[in-house]
Scaffold this motif. Structure first.
Motif, PDB file in Angstrom:
ATOM      1  N   ASN A 160       0.821  -1.219   0.000  1.00  0.00           N
ATOM      2  CA  ASN A 160       0.000   0.000   0.000  1.00  0.00           C
ATOM      3  C   ASN A 160       0.852   1.266   0.000  1.00  0.00           C
ATOM      4  OD1 ASN A 160      -2.437  -1.364  -0.042  1.00  0.00           O
ATOM      5  ND2 ASN A 160      -2.490  -1.581   2.161  1.00  0.00           N
ATOM      6  N   SER A 161       2.017   1.192   0.617  1.00  0.00           N
ATOM      7  CA  SER A 161       2.885   2.379   0.649  1.00  0.00           C
ATOM      8  C   SER A 161       3.812   2.414  -0.571  1.00  0.00           C
ATOM      9  CB  SER A 161       3.686   2.413   1.941  1.00  0.00           C
ATOM     10  OG  SER A 161       4.488   1.256   2.028  1.00  0.00           O
ATOM     11  N   ARG A 162       3.574   1.515  -1.490  1.00  0.00           N
ATOM     12  CA  ARG A 162       4.367   1.428  -2.731  1.00  0.00           C
ATOM     13  C   ARG A 162       5.856   1.281  -2.439  1.00  0.00           C
ATOM     14  NH1 ARG A 162       1.378   5.170  -7.177  1.00  0.00           N
ATOM     15  NH2 ARG A 162      -0.732   4.649  -6.582  1.00  0.00           N
ATOM     16  N   GLY A 163       6.135   0.474  -1.439  1.00  0.00           N
ATOM     17  CA  GLY A 163       7.522   0.260  -1.028  1.00  0.00           C
ATOM     18  C   GLY A 163       8.298  -0.555  -2.050  1.00  0.00           C
ATOM     19  N   GLN A 164       9.607  -0.394  -1.999  1.00  0.00           N
ATOM     20  CA  GLN A 164      10.454  -1.093  -2.964  1.00  0.00           C
ATOM     21  C   GLN A 164      11.298  -2.171  -2.301  1.00  0.00           C
ATOM     22  OE1 GLN A 164      12.484   2.117  -4.936  1.00  0.00           O
ATOM     23  NE2 GLN A 164      10.839   2.286  -6.441  1.00  0.00           N
ATOM     24  N   LEU A 165      10.872  -2.579  -1.108  1.00  0.00           N
ATOM     25  CA  LEU A 165      11.624  -3.614  -0.403  1.00  0.00           C
ATOM     26  C   LEU A 165      11.569  -4.936  -1.163  1.00  0.00           C
ATOM     27  CD1 LEU A 165      12.980  -4.766   2.235  1.00  0.00           C
ATOM     28  CD2 LEU A 165      10.676  -5.286   2.992  1.00  0.00           C
ATOM     29  N   CYS A 166      10.375  -5.286  -1.659  1.00  0.00           N
ATOM     30  CA  CYS A 166      10.181  -6.597  -2.279  1.00  0.00           C
ATOM     31  C   CYS A 166      10.168  -6.479  -3.807  1.00  0.00           C
ATOM     32  CB  CYS A 166       8.853  -7.205  -1.840  1.00  0.00           C
ATOM     33  SG  CYS A 166       8.536  -7.088  -0.083  1.00  0.00           S
ATOM     34  N   ASP A 167      10.928  -7.359  -4.446  1.00  0.00           N
ATOM     35  CA  ASP A 167      10.842  -7.442  -5.911  1.00  0.00           C
ATOM     36  C   ASP A 167       9.837  -8.527  -6.281  1.00  0.00           C
ATOM     37  OD1 ASP A 167      13.033  -5.545  -6.346  1.00  0.00           O
ATOM     38  OD2 ASP A 167      14.229  -7.098  -5.379  1.00  0.00           O
ATOM     39  N   ILE A 168       9.829  -9.577  -5.454  1.00  0.00           N
ATOM     40  CA  ILE A 168       8.852 -10.651  -5.652  1.00  0.00           C
ATOM     41  C   ILE A 168       8.054 -10.799  -4.363  1.00  0.00           C
ATOM     42  CG2 ILE A 168       8.645 -13.176  -5.786  1.00  0.00           C
ATOM     43  CD1 ILE A 168      10.765 -13.147  -7.914  1.00  0.00           C
ATOM     44  N   MET A 169       6.749 -10.876  -4.497  1.00  0.00           N
ATOM     45  CA  MET A 169       5.897 -11.086  -3.325  1.00  0.00           C
ATOM     46  C   MET A 169       5.241 -12.454  -3.452  1.00  0.00           C
ATOM     47  SD  MET A 169       4.610  -9.858  -0.526  1.00  0.00           S
ATOM     48  CE  MET A 169       4.761  -8.075  -0.545  1.00  0.00           C
ATOM     49  N   ILE A 170       5.471 -13.306  -2.451  1.00  0.00           N
ATOM     50  CA  ILE A 170       4.743 -14.579  -2.421  1.00  0.00           C
ATOM     51  C   ILE A 170       3.588 -14.330  -1.461  1.00  0.00           C
ATOM     52  CG2 ILE A 170       4.900 -17.058  -2.029  1.00  0.00           C
ATOM     53  CD1 ILE A 170       7.787 -16.960  -2.806  1.00  0.00           C
ATOM     54  N   GLY A 171       2.521 -13.795  -2.016  1.00  0.00           N
ATOM     55  CA  GLY A 171       1.413 -13.298  -1.199  1.00  0.00           C
ATOM     56  C   GLY A 171       0.286 -14.302  -1.100  1.00  0.00           C
ATOM     57  N   ASP A 172      -0.489 -14.179  -0.057  1.00  0.00           N
ATOM     58  CA  ASP A 172      -1.620 -15.092   0.153  1.00  0.00           C
ATOM     59  C   ASP A 172      -2.597 -15.035  -1.015  1.00  0.00           C
ATOM     60  OD1 ASP A 172      -1.612 -16.811   2.239  1.00  0.00           O
ATOM     61  OD2 ASP A 172      -2.203 -15.340   3.738  1.00  0.00           O
ATOM     62  N   SER A 173      -3.279 -16.159  -1.206  1.00  0.00           N
ATOM     63  CA  SER A 173      -4.219 -16.250  -2.330  1.00  0.00           C
ATOM     64  C   SER A 173      -5.249 -15.112  -2.292  1.00  0.00           C
ATOM     65  CB  SER A 173      -4.928 -17.599  -2.301  1.00  0.00           C
ATOM     66  OG  SER A 173      -5.517 -17.818  -1.030  1.00  0.00           O
ATOM     67  N   GLN A 174      -5.646 -14.711  -1.056  1.00  0.00           N
ATOM     68  CA  GLN A 174      -6.699 -13.684  -0.931  1.00  0.00           C
ATOM     69  C   GLN A 174      -6.231 -12.286  -1.350  1.00  0.00           C
ATOM     70  OE1 GLN A 174      -5.651 -15.633   1.655  1.00  0.00           O
ATOM     71  NE2 GLN A 174      -7.345 -16.277   2.956  1.00  0.00           N
ATOM     72  N   TRP A 175      -4.923 -12.117  -1.531  1.00  0.00           N
ATOM     73  CA  TRP A 175      -4.420 -10.779  -1.870  1.00  0.00           C
ATOM     74  C   TRP A 175      -4.510 -10.481  -3.363  1.00  0.00           C
ATOM     75  CZ3 TRP A 175       0.965 -10.378   1.040  1.00  0.00           C
ATOM     76  CH2 TRP A 175       0.782 -10.696   2.394  1.00  0.00           C
ATOM     77  N   ILE A 176      -4.839 -11.497  -4.142  1.00  0.00           N
ATOM     78  CA  ILE A 176      -4.760 -11.337  -5.594  1.00  0.00           C
ATOM     79  C   ILE A 176      -5.705 -10.225  -6.084  1.00  0.00           C
ATOM     80  CG2 ILE A 176      -6.450 -13.153  -6.197  1.00  0.00           C
ATOM     81  CD1 ILE A 176      -3.146 -12.793  -8.025  1.00  0.00           C
ATOM     82  N   GLY A 177      -6.882 -10.121  -5.439  1.00  0.00           N
ATOM     83  CA  GLY A 177      -7.848  -9.102  -5.856  1.00  0.00           C
ATOM     84  C   GLY A 177      -7.306  -7.695  -5.655  1.00  0.00           C
ATOM     85  N   SER A 178      -6.772  -7.420  -4.465  1.00  0.00           N
ATOM     86  CA  SER A 178      -6.248  -6.070  -4.217  1.00  0.00           C
ATOM     87  C   SER A 178      -4.946  -5.852  -4.984  1.00  0.00           C
ATOM     88  CB  SER A 178      -6.031  -5.840  -2.716  1.00  0.00           C
ATOM     89  OG  SER A 178      -5.185  -6.817  -2.184  1.00  0.00           O
ATOM     90  N   GLY A 179      -4.130  -6.911  -5.097  1.00  0.00           N
ATOM     91  CA  GLY A 179      -2.868  -6.788  -5.839  1.00  0.00           C
ATOM     92  C   GLY A 179      -3.101  -6.371  -7.277  1.00  0.00           C
TER      93      GLY A 179
END
Lengths: 304, 448
Positions: free
Chosen positions: B82-101
């Protein structure tokens, strides 16, 4: 000699008046205060009238007037959290003042080991609230926790689920807060007790006042401003209590220990309802500020 | 004075050149030297760390990992996105995040990349592709590569289940053989049988079940009962018609079932428990069964106390239908990363069948067809067959952009009812229906 040296090395300050010099020194602090405290406060108040959500930065912000305030004030859940917070603040204050004052009276007497005991009593308030919350979860553990063991040993009630029980969880957070912050109240009371001139007690002795009369007519009135100050500080702190309770119960079971600040954090940083949570934060701020102002007036009256 | 000015100019120039140099070197290394993968701190992440060394050896790109404990994972990582951070190049995010992502532009759309590199979503399990990669659901818009398949399962003390005296006692009490539960009702019956029983001189308990309040724990547990009862959140998929679905008689029955089983079979103090607490309760020999994600099962097999033949595994039992709860994560490239080329290079490498096979060997849950449809897959581990069974009938929580709000609402309502005994199941579900309606209406999905 050294003053002359300073004047020689700092020719720029030569022409400044005392007033200008004072401004020069306090301006950075004022700028910092404006940037860190005042601007965020004004910005929060502004956001509280909008539907802004910080997880959708590209979205157009709409002015919603008093809608967020209406939503907060008409929500039964929010009133529940406020009641929980009020119960927590009142019960911790009453218990901590009673124990803290008694401890101060005890420590104020001269006996061997007095200093060591004072140091030991003060240790809990030097710890981090998050750490305190976490290790008390272990102490409260029904099967292996020391707290549960001691209660069971004396009362034979079996494993005591302090954190998981609806009836006991509110007391669980009160006990930990009392353990941690009673020393603070004790310290303020001790300062009050030690500021009472000895000659007042000597005069009372001459007037044949008994112990209760000395306490009622000398100790209590003299220490009351200190007690009220302690209650003010702790009341404000406990009104915004967050870290210790989150690490201890996460607001559970259910929402039994969900204080207003915990819910505020959920709304702001888990639900991302920035406008709504700004209104909630403003209401909490006004509540604390209002109650604090009334209390300070009462404190001044007591002092005078 | 002139000397002071001269020195100042010189120092400023050196500083400026230095800073410019630093900035150039940072840009120069951006695409080539290293990438950061963000994920939860758990066993599969250790497996991926090991596996990624092969990528580094092949490509020269270092893979760093930013791993966050599960209880803070969503908070920390969603904040980062949400803060548009640049820490992660790849996010292995939970299945539920796909909608907001996808909706808020946190994830890079991968269709062009997949086409260009010959990566076919047809090579992965269809349920996994739909769950981890596609948004909106049912479309071919892909924002993630299925990385880590997972589902809710159960672990049981096989050694206790096989003891003659325990089997006898169970038969005497229930009139049937002590076997691995095949329905939710049997599951509760077995758990109740073990509750408070003396085994090897110790009092043991029936089951370690999810009850965590802060993140998603109790919702995952309760839905583990609701889905087998045939409960869906909408009457018609995609229509958001919640009334009569999420608060249906079947949902009430399932919620009451979960509460009854929770109250009757969990160890004392198990009132804010999720993955780690369940693992602890099981590994310490306190419980006969634990509810947990398949992702933890390789660790149980290797465990000194309960590993080997001591433990057995089964998919979440059905009731009216066969169903399990979806876990797992997709691998996405973060839209704010300055190292997207290197991140995509990593993704291309990870999608290779031979790498996927190695991923499964190391303890990661591949959902690549070449792995899960191999002839020897079911026998490859003690839980592989049950994993396939579970994955064939998984259902997921909402994947809407407002998933976090929807989750918080269910956490509150379920915890209030199940753990804090507040109200009835019908009231809890009616309130949940109202909460969800408000959230979805505010998001423009329905009219309130």
């Amino acid at each position: 000699m050294s003053n002359n040296n300073i004047t020689k090395d700092t020719p720029g300050l030569r022409g400044l008046s005392d007033k200008s010099l004072a401004w020069l020194f306090i301006t950075p602090t004022i700028i910092l205060l404006l940037a860190i405290n005042i601007f965020p406060l004004i910005w929060t108040i502004y956001l509280s009238f909008t539907d802004y959500r910080s997880n959708q930065p590209g979205r157009e912000i709409e002015w919603v007037g008093l809608e967020n305030y209406r939503d907060v004030l008409t929500s039964p859940d929010v009133w529940g959290y406020m009641q929980t917070t009020a119960s927590f603040v009142i019960s911790t204050m009453l218990i901590q003042v009673a124990i803290g004052f008694a401890l101060a009276m005890f420590i104020n007497k001269n006996f061997k080991g007095n200093s060591l005991l004072t140091t030991i009593i003060l240790i809990p308030m030097m710890l981090s609230p998050a750490v305190v919350g976490t290790f008390w979860t272990y102490l409260y553990q029904p099967q292996t926790g020391v707290f549960s063991y001691i209660i069971d040993f004396f009362a034979d009630v079996g494993p005591l689920d302090m954190i998981g029980s609806v009836d006991l969880a509110p007391w669980a957070i009160v006990i930990v807060d009392t353990w941690m912050w009673t020393p603070y109240i004790m310290l303020l009371c001790l300062a009050g007790l030690r500021s009472i001139p000895e000659y007042l007690y000597e005069a009372a002795e001459i007037d044949r006042a008994n112990a209760l009369q000395k306490f009622w007519y000398i100790t209590l009135p003299r220490i009351l401003p200190f007690l009220m100050l302690a209650v003010l500080f702790r009341g404000i702190e406990n009104f915004k209590m967050f870290d210790m309770v989150v690490s201890l119960t996460s607001g559970g079971p259910g929402s039994i220990t969900e204080l207003a600040s915990i819910n505020l954090k959920r709304e702001a940083f888990e639900n991302w309802k920035t406008g709504y949570s700004s209104a909630f934060a403003t209401i909490l701020f006004v509540t604390v500020f209002g109650l604090g102002s009334i209390y300070v007036k009462a404190l001044n009256k007591v002092k005078s | 004075m002139r000397k002071v000015i001269k020195n100042s100019v010189l120092m400023t120039s050196i500083l400026a050149i230095g800073l410019a140099g630093c900035s150039e070197s940072a840009d120069g290394g951006a695409d080539a030297s290293d990438i950061t993968v963000c994920w939860a701190a758990w066993d599969p992440a250790s497996a991926l760390t090991e596996l990624s060394k092969e990528f580094t050896a092949e490509s020269g790109v270092e893979v760093n990992f930013e791993l966050v404990p599960w209880t803070n994972f969503a908070d920390r990582m969603l904040n980062e996105l949400n803060s548009r951070g640049q820490l992660c190049d790849i996010m292995i995010g939970d299945s539920q995040w796909i909608g907001s992502g996808a909706t808020y532009g946190h994830y890079v759309q991968l269709n062009e990349f997949f086409d260009a590199e010959g990566i076919s979503m047809g090579d992965f399990l269809p349920t996994a592709v739909d769950a981890y990669s596609a948004w909106p659901k049912g479309t071919d818009n892909y924002y993630a590569l299925p990385a880590m398949g997972d589902a809710l399962g159960w672990v049981y003390r096989k050694d206790w289940f096989e003891r003659p005296e325990i089997k006898e006692a169970f038969k005497a009490e229930t009139g049937r053989e002590l076997t691995v539960p095949t329905t939710q009702t049997e599951l509760a019956e077995v758990a109740k049988f073990f509750q408070g029983r003396e085994i090897d001189g110790k009092t043991v308990y029936g089951a370690a079940m999810y009850s965590e309040r802060g993140s998603e724990g109790i919702t995952m547990g309760v839905t583990g009962a609701m889905y087998p009862w045939g409960v869906t959140f909408e009457k018609n998929k995609g229509k958001y018609d919640l009334d009569g679905a999420v608060n249906s008689p079947a949902a009430v029955e399932a919620l009451n079932f979960y509460k009854d089983m929770f109250k009757a079979t969990t160890p004392p103090g198990h009132t804010n428990a999720y993955m780690v607490e369940n693992l602890d309760a099981y590994k310490s020999g306190q419980v006969a069964m634990q509810q947990n994600w398949f992702a933890f099962f390789p660790g149980i097999v290797k465990d000194e106390a309960v590993g080997g033949d001591t433990s057995g595994f089964f998919a979440n039992p059905g009731q009216n239908i066969e169903a399990s709860v979806l876990g797992g994560q997709g691998m996405s490239v973060v839209a704010y990363s300055e190292k997207q080329d290197a991140a995509l290079q990593y993704m291309k490498w990870f999608a290779k069948p031979e790498v996927q096979a190695k991923w499964w060997e190391l303890g990661g849950y591949s959902v690549h067809n070449a792995v899960v449809q191999a002839d020897d897959f079911a026998e490859s581990t003690p839980f592989a067959g049950e994993f396939s069974k579970a994955m064939s009938s998984v259902q997921d929580f909402w994947q809407e952009p407002t998933y976090a709000e929807l989750m918080q609402a269910s956490q509150k309502r379920f915890h209030d009812f199940v753990v804090a005994d507040k109200g009835t199941a019908q009231e809890a579900l009616d309130q949940l229906k109202d909460d969800w309606t408000k959230i979805l209406a505010a998001d423009g999905k329905i009219e309130e």
